[in-house]
Scaffold this active site. Sequence first.
Site, PDB file in Angstrom:
ATOM      1  CD  GLU A   1      -2.133   1.712   2.862  1.00 14.87           C
ATOM      2  OE1 GLU A   1      -2.407   2.519   3.205  1.00 14.87           O
ATOM      3  OE2 GLU A   1      -2.162   0.513   3.682  1.00 14.87           O
TER       4      GLU A   1
ATOM      5  CG  ASP B   1      -5.489   1.043   2.934  1.00 17.17           C
ATOM      6  OD1 ASP B   1      -5.326   2.332   2.834  1.00 17.17           O
ATOM      7  OD2 ASP B   1      -5.687   1.067   4.382  1.00 17.17           O
TER       8      ASP B   1
ATOM      9  CD  GLU C   1      -3.451   3.966  -1.605  1.00 21.44           C
ATOM     10  OE1 GLU C   1      -3.635   5.314  -1.758  1.00 21.44           O
ATOM     11  OE2 GLU C   1      -3.240   3.474  -0.466  1.00 21.44           O
TER      12      GLU C   1
ATOM     13  CG  ASP D   1      -0.198   6.959  -1.036  1.00 22.25           C
ATOM     14  OD1 ASP D   1      -1.215   7.269  -1.501  1.00 22.25           O
ATOM     15  OD2 ASP D   1       0.824   7.709  -0.590  1.00 22.25           O
TER      16      ASP D   1
END
Length: 187
Positions: free
Chosen positions: A44, A117, A120, A48
């Site tokens: 994650e 999450d 990502e 991101d």
Amino acid sequence: MLSQLEQTIGYTFINRNLLSQAMTHSSYANEHWHNSLLCNERLEFLGDSILGMMVAEHLYKLFPNRPEGELTRIRADMVCEQALARVADKLHLGRFLLLGHGEEQGGGRNRSSILADAVESLIAACYLDGGPEAALSFIRQFVLTEVPAKQMHNIDYKTALQELVQQKKSQVLEYTLLGASGPDHAK
């Protein structure tokens, strides 16, 4: 079951462990393996950054005449929790998540933060498995499909005020602290 997810996203993993890890919530990893490093949190973290960079590049090219502040707000709208949770809903990502008992009982499969999450994490897994093109393909197919042309929701009113004041050279914006409360580390 993960082969259904691969079919949905149009990408087949060489390293299926990356896909499995992307769908593993920390509650499951802690409960079953007592090792939080086997969950999707590290993916994650990477996803991101990959998502932010690729969306920023897309907006930079798509809107050559828009200022940085506006591009920042558009990007924020596109990569925020709610937008990524909508992507997860389209992919039915909640079905593929490995959750611990508590998260499962608490409705974790439908929790926006967990779903965002997971998106990502999936982006990072694609990136690590197939390189930048695999991640970009996913982002183009599922994130860049709804670029907000005008309506932006993540409006930063302080920045908007500063930009308005800075349009006139004679204007000066001054802030005065009226008070503060709370401990030093969390005012």
